[in-house]
Design a protein around this motif. Sequence first.
Motif, PDB file in Angstrom:
ATOM      1  N   ALA A 193       0.844  -1.203   0.000  1.00  0.00           N
ATOM      2  CA  ALA A 193       0.000   0.000   0.000  1.00  0.00           C
ATOM      3  C   ALA A 193       0.879   1.254   0.000  1.00  0.00           C
ATOM      4  O   ALA A 193       0.560   2.239  -0.668  1.00  0.00           O
ATOM      5  CB  ALA A 193      -0.926  -0.018   1.201  1.00  0.00           C
ATOM      6  N   ARG A 194       1.979   1.196   0.731  1.00  0.00           N
ATOM      7  CA  ARG A 194       2.871   2.363   0.770  1.00  0.00           C
ATOM      8  C   ARG A 194       3.476   2.629  -0.611  1.00  0.00           C
ATOM      9  O   ARG A 194       3.501   3.769  -1.083  1.00  0.00           O
ATOM     10  CB  ARG A 194       3.993   2.119   1.782  1.00  0.00           C
ATOM     11  N   GLU A 195       3.943   1.565  -1.261  1.00  0.00           N
ATOM     12  CA  GLU A 195       4.561   1.752  -2.576  1.00  0.00           C
ATOM     13  C   GLU A 195       3.537   2.231  -3.606  1.00  0.00           C
ATOM     14  O   GLU A 195       3.848   3.052  -4.466  1.00  0.00           O
ATOM     15  CB  GLU A 195       5.230   0.447  -3.023  1.00  0.00           C
ATOM     16  N   ALA A 196       2.308   1.735  -3.512  1.00  0.00           N
ATOM     17  CA  ALA A 196       1.254   2.195  -4.434  1.00  0.00           C
ATOM     18  C   ALA A 196       0.970   3.673  -4.215  1.00  0.00           C
ATOM     19  O   ALA A 196       0.778   4.440  -5.175  1.00  0.00           O
ATOM     20  CB  ALA A 196      -0.014   1.366  -4.232  1.00  0.00           C
ATOM     21  N   LEU A 197       0.960   4.083  -2.972  1.00  0.00           N
ATOM     22  CA  LEU A 197       0.730   5.493  -2.646  1.00  0.00           C
ATOM     23  C   LEU A 197       1.855   6.362  -3.213  1.00  0.00           C
ATOM     24  O   LEU A 197       1.610   7.432  -3.807  1.00  0.00           O
ATOM     25  CB  LEU A 197       0.648   5.635  -1.121  1.00  0.00           C
ATOM     26  N   LEU A 198       3.077   5.894  -3.080  1.00  0.00           N
ATOM     27  CA  LEU A 198       4.222   6.658  -3.595  1.00  0.00           C
ATOM     28  C   LEU A 198       4.221   6.703  -5.125  1.00  0.00           C
ATOM     29  O   LEU A 198       4.530   7.743  -5.717  1.00  0.00           O
ATOM     30  CB  LEU A 198       5.536   6.058  -3.067  1.00  0.00           C
ATOM     31  N   ASP A 199       3.861   5.585  -5.758  1.00  0.00           N
ATOM     32  CA  ASP A 199       3.761   5.579  -7.226  1.00  0.00           C
ATOM     33  C   ASP A 199       2.736   6.603  -7.692  1.00  0.00           C
ATOM     34  O   ASP A 199       2.961   7.350  -8.648  1.00  0.00           O
ATOM     35  CB  ASP A 199       3.361   4.189  -7.739  1.00  0.00           C
ATOM     36  N   ALA A 200       1.593   6.619  -7.006  1.00  0.00           N
ATOM     37  CA  ALA A 200       0.529   7.549  -7.399  1.00  0.00           C
ATOM     38  C   ALA A 200       0.957   8.997  -7.180  1.00  0.00           C
ATOM     39  O   ALA A 200       0.640   9.883  -7.975  1.00  0.00           O
ATOM     40  CB  ALA A 200      -0.744   7.244  -6.606  1.00  0.00           C
ATOM     41  N   ALA A 201       1.697   9.246  -6.104  1.00  0.00           N
ATOM     42  CA  ALA A 201       2.082  10.623  -5.771  1.00  0.00           C
ATOM     43  C   ALA A 201       3.229  11.137  -6.638  1.00  0.00           C
ATOM     44  O   ALA A 201       3.244  12.311  -7.022  1.00  0.00           O
ATOM     45  CB  ALA A 201       2.476  10.702  -4.293  1.00  0.00           C
ATOM     46  N   PHE A 202       4.193  10.282  -6.955  1.00  0.00           N
ATOM     47  CA  PHE A 202       5.415  10.754  -7.616  1.00  0.00           C
ATOM     48  C   PHE A 202       5.614  10.193  -9.017  1.00  0.00           C
ATOM     49  O   PHE A 202       6.483  10.683  -9.750  1.00  0.00           O
ATOM     50  CB  PHE A 202       6.645  10.398  -6.770  1.00  0.00           C
ATOM     51  N   GLY A 203       4.883   9.152  -9.377  1.00  0.00           N
ATOM     52  CA  GLY A 203       5.069   8.570 -10.697  1.00  0.00           C
ATOM     53  C   GLY A 203       6.291   7.674 -10.769  1.00  0.00           C
ATOM     54  O   GLY A 203       7.064   7.555  -9.808  1.00  0.00           O
ATOM     55  N   ALA A 204       6.461   7.073 -11.926  1.00  0.00           N
ATOM     56  CA  ALA A 204       7.513   6.072 -12.100  1.00  0.00           C
ATOM     57  C   ALA A 204       8.913   6.665 -11.975  1.00  0.00           C
ATOM     58  O   ALA A 204       9.868   5.967 -11.638  1.00  0.00           O
ATOM     59  CB  ALA A 204       7.347   5.401 -13.464  1.00  0.00           C
ATOM     60  N   GLY A 205       9.044   7.961 -12.221  1.00  0.00           N
ATOM     61  CA  GLY A 205      10.372   8.589 -12.184  1.00  0.00           C
ATOM     62  C   GLY A 205      10.929   8.783 -10.789  1.00  0.00           C
ATOM     63  O   GLY A 205      12.052   9.250 -10.625  1.00  0.00           O
ATOM     64  N   ARG A 206      10.159   8.379  -9.796  1.00  0.00           N
ATOM     65  CA  ARG A 206      10.592   8.698  -8.428  1.00  0.00           C
ATOM     66  C   ARG A 206      11.911   8.039  -8.066  1.00  0.00           C
ATOM     67  O   ARG A 206      12.674   8.572  -7.270  1.00  0.00           O
ATOM     68  CB  ARG A 206       9.505   8.324  -7.415  1.00  0.00           C
ATOM     69  N   PHE A 207      12.208   6.888  -8.655  1.00  0.00           N
ATOM     70  CA  PHE A 207      13.433   6.186  -8.283  1.00  0.00           C
ATOM     71  C   PHE A 207      14.688   6.844  -8.849  1.00  0.00           C
ATOM     72  O   PHE A 207      15.792   6.506  -8.469  1.00  0.00           O
ATOM     73  CB  PHE A 207      13.353   4.720  -8.715  1.00  0.00           C
ATOM     74  N   ALA A 208      14.499   7.767  -9.777  1.00  0.00           N
ATOM     75  CA  ALA A 208      15.662   8.443 -10.367  1.00  0.00           C
ATOM     76  C   ALA A 208      16.136   9.612  -9.506  1.00  0.00           C
ATOM     77  O   ALA A 208      17.212  10.148  -9.721  1.00  0.00           O
ATOM     78  CB  ALA A 208      15.311   8.943 -11.766  1.00  0.00           C
ATOM     79  N   LYS A 209      15.345  10.016  -8.524  1.00  0.00           N
ATOM     80  CA  LYS A 209      15.712  11.172  -7.716  1.00  0.00           C
ATOM     81  C   LYS A 209      16.970  10.878  -6.899  1.00  0.00           C
ATOM     82  O   LYS A 209      17.154   9.763  -6.406  1.00  0.00           O
ATOM     83  CB  LYS A 209      14.579  11.529  -6.751  1.00  0.00           C
TER      84      LYS A 209
END
Length: 182
Positions: free
Chosen positions: A12-28
């Motif tokens: 649920a946490r990862e789904a929330l983060l995907d929805a909030a930041f999109g797929a590019g979040r891991f590049a930050k």
Amino acid sequence: MLRTERPCDVEAREALLDAAFGAGRFAKTSERLRAGLRPAEDLAFIATDGGRIIGTLRLWPVTAGHGRPCLLLGPLAVAASVRNRGVGGALIHQALHRAKALGHRAVILVGDPDYYHRFGFSAASTGALSMPGPYERDRLLACELVAGALDDARGLIMADPRDASRRSGLSARRPRGCSAAR
Ligand SMILES: CC(C)(COP(=O)(O)OP(=O)(O)OC[C@H]1O[C@@H](n2cnc3c(N)ncnc32)[C@H](O)[C@@H]1OP(=O)(O)O)[C@@H](O)C(=O)NCCC(=O)NCCS
């Protein structure tokens, strides 16, 4: 309701983060700095509403220049359907309160100054600090939990080398025996 994160919250946490930041979040840069770490002890928080996870915030053990342990805040996300109701603020207040109670001295983050100023974050003590990758300098903010904790802080923000137990049971997969997101 706010509570400490549990291993079963992963999906649920990862789904929330995907929805909030999109797929590019891991590049930050912040995300790359956190990769392979686990959150600081007792400093990962979840907000729930009727059993549904609606908010997440974690703090991570880093150093702000040589030999100066502090915490890195993020990511912070609140479900779009419940924004502007104080959930994000409650998570931040809880995280800062708990961090101070546990003896931590300062919290750093990369985020919107207009949002984080109200919680005591500013760029006043981050001018000589840098992230190990691309970031916007005016978004590198800090909040001292102990006055003067970041006096003369300079250098790279890095994973805390004293944090020996790096690999996370709270990170990637749903642990065996956990039910689905709740
Ligand atoms: C940013 C976020 C966590 C705020 O959560 P929230 O529960 O809505 O926040 P709160 O209810 O505590 O605070 C709402 C206030 O913050 C303001 N705010 C929200 N995001 C803001 C931003 N990026 N910059 C400036 N102000 C912001 C709102 O306008 C509101 O202002 P008001 O109190 O004057 O009306 C949420 O909008 C979110 O998940 N966004 C997507 C992910 C994200 O951007 N995370 C933060 C990374 S920097």
